[in-house]
Enzyme design. Structure first.
Site, short mmCIF file in Angstrom:
data_model
loop_
_atom_site.label_atom_id
_atom_site.label_comp_id
_atom_site.label_asym_id
_atom_site.label_seq_id
_atom_site.Cartn_x
_atom_site.Cartn_y
_atom_site.Cartn_z
N CYS A 20 1.50 -3.73 8.03
CA CYS A 20 0.34 -4.12 7.22
C CYS A 20 0.20 -3.28 5.96
CB CYS A 20 -0.93 -4.05 8.06
SG CYS A 20 -1.03 -5.38 9.29
N ASP A 53 -12.95 -12.63 6.20
CA ASP A 53 -12.92 -12.52 7.65
C ASP A 53 -11.50 -12.63 8.16
OD1 ASP A 53 -14.07 -12.20 10.21
OD2 ASP A 53 -15.81 -13.38 9.61
#
Length: 351
Positions: A20, A53
């Site tokens: 990530c 989100d």
């Protein structure tokens, strides 16, 4: 000359970033998305891109909504099987973070076919399949390309009751904040790439990055749980700030209470960390209120990009014991309270 597995390069040497930590920095992403239109509103779209989100949620009927997400990245480790496991675990986390249960996945595969042996690529795919099998879902297809850098991940679908969706934008003032996994994955991955991570450190990194956040639906079923997200590439500060912005609140966390992977602090003190840490701070540091005792090492830990990180839960004080028990009953021994949401400026205070 045909590539053989014995002569194949390290996976991490084939990519400019890993895990990530590959994510586009928050400030750069905001600039890229500036001026884009969300399109015509859809009444059944319960969660879109408006609050950054973890996944989209679309209502099917009064009892069911579908959760949809995609996540992929370049290698964070050199072992192909472990890379596949980590990438798949990370992708499914977004479904769990919304309170959903995965039902199927599609593989996203980009591989430098002239550099990797077929056995290595098959091991990456096997790693993803193993995680999905553990989650009780099939990999039902996917898409593959010949890529300059190795890329693997999943598009994942899940189901959730519309009333059990837990967004990152519904925290309330006074909510306790609980983090489910320790921080430091980015630092340990940087140490691995430099050849400075020992066997114990590698085992700890693999254990946390391959632990499915399958506790998400059980947490969402607790009435006092108001908001959830998972902590990934933007670090604990970045994803907490997304929660703050979505909820219109501030937050205060305690540096000493943050759970850390073994060796993460000492490695950071020795100057081992990823470039994503600095990019993260440059993107959102203006919204952080550091205490006088905050050190440069603390800042690195707070901005460290997590891969397949833990769930961050905002819950009412009276539900805190239930949240901690639910985490621990599901194998998350490191889950601890780290702070609280508060009214006032949209910022994060670090004590």
């Amino acid at each position: 000359m045909e590539t053989t597995e014995s002569a194949a390069p390290r996976l991490t040497s084939l990519s400019h970033g890993g895990g990530c930590g590959c994510k586009i920095a928050p400030a750069v992403l905001a600039e890229l998305l500036k001026g884009t239109s969300p399109g015509t509103p859809f009444a059944s779209l319960l969660v879109g891109a408006e609050t950054s989100d973890d996944a989209a949620v679309y209502r099917l009927n009064d009892e069911q909504a579908v959760v949809a997400t995609t996540d992929f990245f370049m290698p964070i480790v050199d072992d192909p099987y472990d890379f596949g496991r980590i990438a798949a675990t990370n992708a499914l986390s977004d479904v769990y973070a919304m309170g959903g249960t995965p039902i199927l996945a599609l593989a996203i595969v980009g591989m430098p076919l002239n550099k990797l042996a077929p056995e290595q690529i098959r091991d990456i795919l096997r790693g993803g399949e193993a995680v999905c099998a553990a989650a009780g879902i099939p990999i039902a297809g996917g898409h593959s390309i010949d890529s300059v850098e190795p890329i693997y991940g999943l598009a994942a679908l899940g189901l959730v009751h519309p009333q059990q969706v837990r967004r990152n934008s519904q925290a309330r003032a006074g909510d306790a904040l609980v983090l489910g996994k320790p921080l430091g994955v980015g630092i340990l991955s940087a140490a691995l790439k430099k050849g400075q991570l020992d066997a114990d450190g590698y085992r700890a990194m693999i254990a946390t990055t391959t632990q499915l956040n399958a506790v998400g639906p059980a947490l969402a079923a607790i009435d006092g749980v108001h908001a959830m997200t998972d902590v990934t590439g933007f670090g604990i500060l970045g994803h907490l700030l997304e929660m703050c912005r979505g909820s219109g609140l501030g937050a205060r966390i305690r540096m000493d209470d943050l759970p850390l992977l073994p060796g993460a602090r000492s490695l950071a003190e020795a100057g081992v960390f990823t470039g994503a840490s600095a990019r993260n701070w440059a993107s959102y540091g203006s919204d952080v209120r550091p205490g006088d005792a905050l050190t440069e090492t603390d800042r690195v830990l707070l901005c460290d990009p997590q891969t397949s990180g833990g769930l961050l839960v905002a819950c009412a004080e009276e539900s805190l014991a239930d949240v901690l028990a639910t985490f621990r009953d599901n194998g998350f021994a490191a889950a601890v309270p780290i702070g609280r949401m508060q009214a006032g400026d949209v910022a994060v205070w670090v004590d």
